[in-house]
Scaffold this motif. Structure first.
Motif, PDB file in Angstrom:
ATOM      1  N   GLY A   1       0.779  -1.117   0.013  1.00  0.00           N
ATOM      2  CA  GLY A   1       0.116  -0.143   0.022  1.00  0.00           C
ATOM      3  C   GLY A   1       0.725   1.326  -0.057  1.00  0.00           C
ATOM      4  O   GLY A   1       1.987   1.283   0.569  1.00  0.00           O
ATOM      5  N   ASN A   2       0.301   2.318  -0.343  1.00  0.00           N
ATOM      6  CA  ASN A   2       0.769   3.746  -0.181  1.00  0.00           C
ATOM      7  C   ASN A   2       0.985   3.939   1.012  1.00  0.00           C
ATOM      8  O   ASN A   2       0.038   3.867   1.766  1.00  0.00           O
ATOM      9  CB  ASN A   2       0.203   4.678  -1.467  1.00  0.00           C
ATOM     10  CG  ASN A   2       0.050   4.443  -2.680  1.00  0.00           C
ATOM     11  OD1 ASN A   2       1.349   3.801  -3.229  1.00  0.00           O
ATOM     12  ND2 ASN A   2      -0.855   4.703  -3.544  1.00  0.00           N
ATOM     13  N   TYR A   3       2.385   4.366   1.440  1.00  0.00           N
ATOM     14  CA  TYR A   3       2.567   5.013   2.698  1.00  0.00           C
ATOM     15  C   TYR A   3       2.276   3.783   3.851  1.00  0.00           C
ATOM     16  O   TYR A   3       2.200   4.154   4.789  1.00  0.00           O
ATOM     17  CB  TYR A   3       1.596   6.107   3.258  1.00  0.00           C
ATOM     18  CG  TYR A   3       1.371   7.114   1.828  1.00  0.00           C
ATOM     19  CD1 TYR A   3       2.470   7.937   1.687  1.00  0.00           C
ATOM     20  CD2 TYR A   3       0.312   7.162   1.337  1.00  0.00           C
ATOM     21  CE1 TYR A   3       2.466   8.827   0.537  1.00  0.00           C
ATOM     22  CE2 TYR A   3       0.092   8.022   0.178  1.00  0.00           C
ATOM     23  CZ  TYR A   3       1.038   8.831   0.003  1.00  0.00           C
ATOM     24  OH  TYR A   3       0.940   9.598  -1.353  1.00  0.00           O
ATOM     25  N   SER A   4       2.663   2.619   3.437  1.00  0.00           N
ATOM     26  CA  SER A   4       2.502   1.663   4.314  1.00  0.00           C
ATOM     27  C   SER A   4       3.902   1.021   4.812  1.00  0.00           C
ATOM     28  O   SER A   4       4.785   1.494   4.325  1.00  0.00           O
ATOM     29  CB  SER A   4       1.725   0.558   3.582  1.00  0.00           C
ATOM     30  OG  SER A   4       2.732   0.065   2.493  1.00  0.00           O
ATOM     31  N   HIS A   5       3.875   0.347   5.830  1.00  0.00           N
ATOM     32  CA  HIS A   5       5.085  -0.075   6.442  1.00  0.00           C
ATOM     33  C   HIS A   5       5.103  -1.719   6.847  1.00  0.00           C
ATOM     34  O   HIS A   5       3.974  -2.073   7.503  1.00  0.00           O
ATOM     35  CB  HIS A   5       5.362   0.884   7.839  1.00  0.00           C
ATOM     36  CG  HIS A   5       6.345   0.460   8.621  1.00  0.00           C
ATOM     37  ND1 HIS A   5       6.735   0.960   9.914  1.00  0.00           N
ATOM     38  CD2 HIS A   5       7.506  -0.427   8.273  1.00  0.00           C
ATOM     39  CE1 HIS A   5       8.013   0.548  10.284  1.00  0.00           C
ATOM     40  NE2 HIS A   5       8.298  -0.164   9.254  1.00  0.00           N
ATOM     41  N   ALA A   6       5.905  -2.269   6.542  1.00  0.00           N
ATOM     42  CA  ALA A   6       5.750  -3.803   6.972  1.00  0.00           C
ATOM     43  C   ALA A   6       6.865  -4.087   7.662  1.00  0.00           C
ATOM     44  O   ALA A   6       8.278  -3.604   7.009  1.00  0.00           O
ATOM     45  CB  ALA A   6       5.643  -4.731   5.686  1.00  0.00           C
ATOM     46  N   GLU A   7       7.026  -4.944   8.821  1.00  0.00           N
ATOM     47  CA  GLU A   7       8.479  -4.994   9.574  1.00  0.00           C
ATOM     48  C   GLU A   7       8.058  -6.244  10.077  1.00  0.00           C
ATOM     49  O   GLU A   7       7.062  -6.903  10.663  1.00  0.00           O
ATOM     50  CB  GLU A   7       8.627  -4.010  10.258  1.00  0.00           C
ATOM     51  CG  GLU A   7       7.638  -3.714  11.509  1.00  0.00           C
ATOM     52  CD  GLU A   7       8.202  -2.610  12.633  1.00  0.00           C
ATOM     53  OE1 GLU A   7       9.131  -2.582  12.999  1.00  0.00           O
ATOM     54  OE2 GLU A   7       7.043  -1.790  12.743  1.00  0.00           O
ATOM     55  N   GLY A   8       9.248  -7.098  10.222  1.00  0.00           N
ATOM     56  CA  GLY A   8       9.400  -8.281  10.963  1.00  0.00           C
ATOM     57  C   GLY A   8       9.704  -9.462  10.174  1.00  0.00           C
ATOM     58  O   GLY A   8      10.505  -9.321   9.322  1.00  0.00           O
ATOM     59  N   ASN A   9       8.743 -10.603  10.045  1.00  0.00           N
ATOM     60  CA  ASN A   9       8.996 -11.659   9.384  1.00  0.00           C
ATOM     61  C   ASN A   9       7.665 -12.112   8.420  1.00  0.00           C
ATOM     62  O   ASN A   9       6.625 -12.437   9.177  1.00  0.00           O
ATOM     63  CB  ASN A   9       9.480 -12.995  10.330  1.00  0.00           C
ATOM     64  CG  ASN A   9       9.719 -14.281   9.397  1.00  0.00           C
ATOM     65  OD1 ASN A   9      10.321 -14.201   8.700  1.00  0.00           O
ATOM     66  ND2 ASN A   9       8.659 -15.328   9.805  1.00  0.00           N
ATOM     67  N   ASP A  10       7.857 -12.147   7.413  1.00  0.00           N
ATOM     68  CA  ASP A  10       6.576 -12.664   6.404  1.00  0.00           C
ATOM     69  C   ASP A  10       5.457 -11.835   6.772  1.00  0.00           C
ATOM     70  O   ASP A  10       4.273 -12.317   6.721  1.00  0.00           O
ATOM     71  CB  ASP A  10       6.474 -13.926   6.638  1.00  0.00           C
ATOM     72  CG  ASP A  10       7.227 -15.033   5.783  1.00  0.00           C
ATOM     73  OD1 ASP A  10       7.233 -14.768   4.486  1.00  0.00           O
ATOM     74  OD2 ASP A  10       8.089 -15.764   6.330  1.00  0.00           O
ATOM     75  N   THR A  11       5.588 -10.453   6.854  1.00  0.00           N
ATOM     76  CA  THR A  11       4.439  -9.608   7.079  1.00  0.00           C
ATOM     77  C   THR A  11       4.129  -8.985   5.811  1.00  0.00           C
ATOM     78  O   THR A  11       4.745  -8.766   4.912  1.00  0.00           O
ATOM     79  CB  THR A  11       4.768  -8.509   7.982  1.00  0.00           C
ATOM     80  OG1 THR A  11       5.819  -7.592   7.855  1.00  0.00           O
ATOM     81  CG2 THR A  11       5.249  -9.101   9.525  1.00  0.00           C
ATOM     82  N   ARG A  12       2.713  -8.520   5.897  1.00  0.00           N
ATOM     83  CA  ARG A  12       2.224  -7.873   4.467  1.00  0.00           C
ATOM     84  C   ARG A  12       1.477  -6.621   4.845  1.00  0.00           C
ATOM     85  O   ARG A  12       0.308  -6.681   5.605  1.00  0.00           O
ATOM     86  CB  ARG A  12       1.475  -8.679   3.805  1.00  0.00           C
ATOM     87  CG  ARG A  12       2.038 -10.251   3.267  1.00  0.00           C
ATOM     88  CD  ARG A  12       3.097  -9.622   2.020  1.00  0.00           C
ATOM     89  NE  ARG A  12       3.484 -10.853   1.512  1.00  0.00           N
ATOM     90  CZ  ARG A  12       4.692 -11.329   2.113  1.00  0.00           C
ATOM     91  NH1 ARG A  12       5.475 -10.965   3.078  1.00  0.00           N
ATOM     92  NH2 ARG A  12       5.209 -12.521   1.574  1.00  0.00           N
ATOM     93  N   ALA A  13       1.634  -5.196   4.376  1.00  0.00           N
ATOM     94  CA  ALA A  13       1.038  -4.093   4.579  1.00  0.00           C
ATOM     95  C   ALA A  13       0.417  -3.905   3.428  1.00  0.00           C
ATOM     96  O   ALA A  13       0.766  -2.988   2.230  1.00  0.00           O
ATOM     97  CB  ALA A  13       2.070  -3.060   5.264  1.00  0.00           C
ATOM     98  N   ASN A  14      -0.693  -4.249   3.151  1.00  0.00           N
ATOM     99  CA  ASN A  14      -1.368  -4.388   1.882  1.00  0.00           C
ATOM    100  C   ASN A  14      -2.257  -3.076   1.589  1.00  0.00           C
ATOM    101  O   ASN A  14      -2.595  -2.452   0.485  1.00  0.00           O
ATOM    102  CB  ASN A  14      -2.411  -5.507   1.418  1.00  0.00           C
ATOM    103  CG  ASN A  14      -1.416  -6.774   1.469  1.00  0.00           C
ATOM    104  OD1 ASN A  14      -0.213  -6.859   0.811  1.00  0.00           O
ATOM    105  ND2 ASN A  14      -1.954  -7.895   2.097  1.00  0.00           N
ATOM    106  N   GLY A  15      -2.958  -2.543   2.636  1.00  0.00           N
ATOM    107  CA  GLY A  15      -3.721  -1.287   2.469  1.00  0.00           C
ATOM    108  C   GLY A  15      -2.956  -0.086   2.536  1.00  0.00           C
ATOM    109  O   GLY A  15      -1.854  -0.002   3.114  1.00  0.00           O
ATOM    110  N   ASN A  16      -3.514   0.997   1.975  1.00  0.00           N
ATOM    111  CA  ASN A  16      -2.808   2.299   1.990  1.00  0.00           C
ATOM    112  C   ASN A  16      -2.666   2.864   3.365  1.00  0.00           C
ATOM    113  O   ASN A  16      -3.723   2.482   4.401  1.00  0.00           O
ATOM    114  CB  ASN A  16      -3.629   3.142   1.353  1.00  0.00           C
ATOM    115  CG  ASN A  16      -3.688   3.137  -0.243  1.00  0.00           C
ATOM    116  OD1 ASN A  16      -2.549   2.350  -0.714  1.00  0.00           O
ATOM    117  ND2 ASN A  16      -4.790   3.550  -0.898  1.00  0.00           N
TER     118      ASN A  16
END
Length: 185
Positions: free
Chosen positions: A75-90
């Motif tokens: 997603g735009n302006y998204s943040h994913a951290e850690g192990n196998d994480t997904r930040a799909n939404g804006n």
């Protein structure tokens, strides 16, 4: 190494800085977006102004950030951290282990939690996914991906549900008489 974007920089082994003002460093790191930064092993900063670091991470959305191992900030302006994480939404944030923040402005944390509703916060472990966006807050307490459950939910009207007992020092009840301002302890 290839630094083909205007004012770009690539260093390490098999790196590519293709976006203008991009930077790639490490092994297999690629800065494809303009003003992007990719560092580490097999990382990709594909969105404009994105940043990725770690191992096998991807920052695809504009101004997104992915870090850790095998994380994706779609997603735009998204943040994913850690192990196998997904930040799909804006504007979403996924952290922990195998978490997904699918809703816009959502937040998932813990292990195997999923926040699919917009503005939703999910924490804990192995929650039941709320695909209708009925809840503002969910605490998962499942044991595996095949045994999902919730310990607590809070809907958008402020109604709370708990799987266990609720203990309190005092409970304040409103009068059932219409228009009354009386409270009972």
């Amino acid at each position: 190494n290839e630094a083909s974007g205007n004012y770009s920089h690539a260093e390490g082994y098999w790196t590519g800085a293709r976006g203008d003002y991009s930077h790639a460093e490490g092994y297999g790191a690629h800065g494809r977006g303009n003003s992007s930064h990719a560092e580490g092993y097999n990382t990709g900063a594909n969105g404009n102004y994105s940043h990725t670091e770690g191992n096998s991470t991807e920052a695809i959305g504009e101004s997104s950030h992915a870090e850790g191992y095998n994380t994706v900030a779609l997603g735009n302006y998204s943040h994913a951290e850690g192990n196998d994480t997904r930040a799909n939404g804006n504007n979403s944030h996924a952290e922990g282990n195998y978490t997904e923040a699918n809703g816009n402005n959502s937040h998932a944390e813990g292990i195997c939690t999923t926040a699919s509703g917009d503005y939703q916060h999910v924490q804990g472990k192995y929650n039941i996914e709320d695909t209708d966006g009925a809840y503002a807050h969910v605490v998962g307490n499942g044991n595996s991906v095949y045994n999902r459950s919730n310990a607590h939910t809070l809907d958008w009207d402020g109604n709370a549900w708990y799987a266990g007992s609720v203990e309190a020092t005092a409970i304040i009840l409103k009068s059932s008489t219409e228009g009354s301002t009386k409270r009972f302890k």
